[in-house]
Scaffold this motif. Sequence first.
Motif, PDB file in Angstrom:
ATOM      1  N   TRP A  84       0.809  -1.211   0.000  1.00  0.00           N
ATOM      2  CA  TRP A  84       0.000   0.000   0.000  1.00  0.00           C
ATOM      3  C   TRP A  84       0.844   1.263   0.000  1.00  0.00           C
ATOM      4  CZ3 TRP A  84      -4.622   0.098  -1.708  1.00  0.00           C
ATOM      5  CH2 TRP A  84      -5.385  -1.058  -1.669  1.00  0.00           C
ATOM      6  N   TYR A 112       1.771   1.691  -3.505  1.00  0.00           N
ATOM      7  CA  TYR A 112       0.615   2.119  -4.291  1.00  0.00           C
ATOM      8  C   TYR A 112       0.384   3.624  -4.148  1.00  0.00           C
ATOM      9  CZ  TYR A 112      -4.193   2.428  -5.986  1.00  0.00           C
ATOM     10  OH  TYR A 112      -5.321   2.781  -6.677  1.00  0.00           O
ATOM     11  N   GLU A 165      -7.564   6.835  -8.658  1.00  0.00           N
ATOM     12  CA  GLU A 165      -6.762   5.755  -8.078  1.00  0.00           C
ATOM     13  C   GLU A 165      -6.589   5.935  -6.578  1.00  0.00           C
ATOM     14  OE1 GLU A 165      -3.335   6.182 -10.628  1.00  0.00           O
ATOM     15  OE2 GLU A 165      -3.708   4.197 -11.481  1.00  0.00           O
ATOM     16  N   LYS A 196      -9.929   4.986  -5.010  1.00  0.00           N
ATOM     17  CA  LYS A 196     -10.129   3.549  -5.180  1.00  0.00           C
ATOM     18  C   LYS A 196      -9.251   2.782  -4.198  1.00  0.00           C
ATOM     19  CE  LYS A 196     -11.063  -0.415  -7.190  1.00  0.00           C
ATOM     20  NZ  LYS A 196     -11.691  -1.305  -6.279  1.00  0.00           N
ATOM     21  N   GLY A 197      -8.005   3.204  -4.054  1.00  0.00           N
ATOM     22  CA  GLY A 197      -7.104   2.559  -3.109  1.00  0.00           C
ATOM     23  C   GLY A 197      -7.594   2.698  -1.673  1.00  0.00           C
ATOM     24  N   ASN A 257     -10.708   3.224  -0.687  1.00  0.00           N
ATOM     25  CA  ASN A 257     -11.930   2.426  -0.530  1.00  0.00           C
ATOM     26  C   ASN A 257     -11.608   0.950  -0.376  1.00  0.00           C
ATOM     27  OD1 ASN A 257     -13.762   4.522  -0.571  1.00  0.00           O
ATOM     28  ND2 ASN A 257     -14.027   4.450  -2.782  1.00  0.00           N
ATOM     29  N   THR A 258     -10.646   0.462  -1.125  1.00  0.00           N
ATOM     30  CA  THR A 258     -10.232  -0.934  -1.001  1.00  0.00           C
ATOM     31  C   THR A 258      -9.616  -1.180   0.369  1.00  0.00           C
ATOM     32  OG1 THR A 258      -9.830  -1.057  -3.367  1.00  0.00           O
ATOM     33  CG2 THR A 258      -8.812  -2.753  -2.004  1.00  0.00           C
ATOM     34  N   LEU A 259      -8.777  -0.277   0.791  1.00  0.00           N
ATOM     35  CA  LEU A 259      -8.105  -0.404   2.085  1.00  0.00           C
ATOM     36  C   LEU A 259      -9.108  -0.362   3.232  1.00  0.00           C
ATOM     37  CD1 LEU A 259      -5.314  -0.645   3.355  1.00  0.00           C
ATOM     38  CD2 LEU A 259      -5.159   1.825   3.344  1.00  0.00           C
ATOM     39  N   GLY A 276     -12.076  -1.387   3.110  1.00  0.00           N
ATOM     40  CA  GLY A 276     -12.853  -2.615   3.076  1.00  0.00           C
ATOM     41  C   GLY A 276     -12.242  -3.740   3.900  1.00  0.00           C
ATOM     42  N   TYR A 277     -10.960  -3.640   4.203  1.00  0.00           N
ATOM     43  CA  TYR A 277     -10.317  -4.664   5.022  1.00  0.00           C
ATOM     44  C   TYR A 277     -10.697  -4.462   6.486  1.00  0.00           C
ATOM     45  CZ  TYR A 277      -7.302  -5.536   0.998  1.00  0.00           C
ATOM     46  OH  TYR A 277      -6.824  -5.837  -0.249  1.00  0.00           O
ATOM     47  N   LYS A 280     -12.821   3.814  11.400  1.00  0.00           N
ATOM     48  CA  LYS A 280     -12.345   2.431  11.428  1.00  0.00           C
ATOM     49  C   LYS A 280     -11.853   2.008  12.819  1.00  0.00           C
ATOM     50  CE  LYS A 280     -11.617  -0.226   8.596  1.00  0.00           C
ATOM     51  NZ  LYS A 280     -12.345  -1.410   8.185  1.00  0.00           N
TER      52      LYS A 280
END
Length: 158
Positions: A65, A68, A78, A81-82, A84-86, A88-89, A123
């Motif tokens: 990450w 990235y 990007e 998106k990164g 949002n993906t992160l 999600g964990y 989070k």
Amino acid sequence: CLDFLVKDLAVFACARAGATYVVRLPGIAVMRAPPPAPRPGPAIQSIRCYSHGSHETDEEFDALWVTYFNKPDIDAWELLKGMNTLVGYDLVPEPKIIDALQACRRLNDFASAVRILEVVKDKTGPHKEIYPYVIQELRPILNELGISTPEELGIDKV
């Protein structure tokens, strides 16, 4: 009825025998046989997909990450998106990953920087001691980039 040429009289006999279509030409008819019946495939087995493959370490995950978000040509899509993906964990990102704030500065995107901090606070959930630690670790970067926390902006009370 296999593919063959027949006279008009045989057309009706083959059509009744199960031919799927008839092509009529002057004086000649071509019959097409029905497609073969599908053969039964292999039996379906229920398979449980457990993750027995290789597992990446925390350091490898963090490095992925960090790399990235440190791409020099990252764009706003990007970046989001990164993040949002992160998000999600099932984890709170390490402060070195949240260094994505540098990418926000490169993109001149103050709103995304504040949103990243809001997401990190969200989070942490009931573990209220994590967010102050993250802010403490990010304080030099926040000061360098001129990014205010949601608390400093007063939007945490809304």
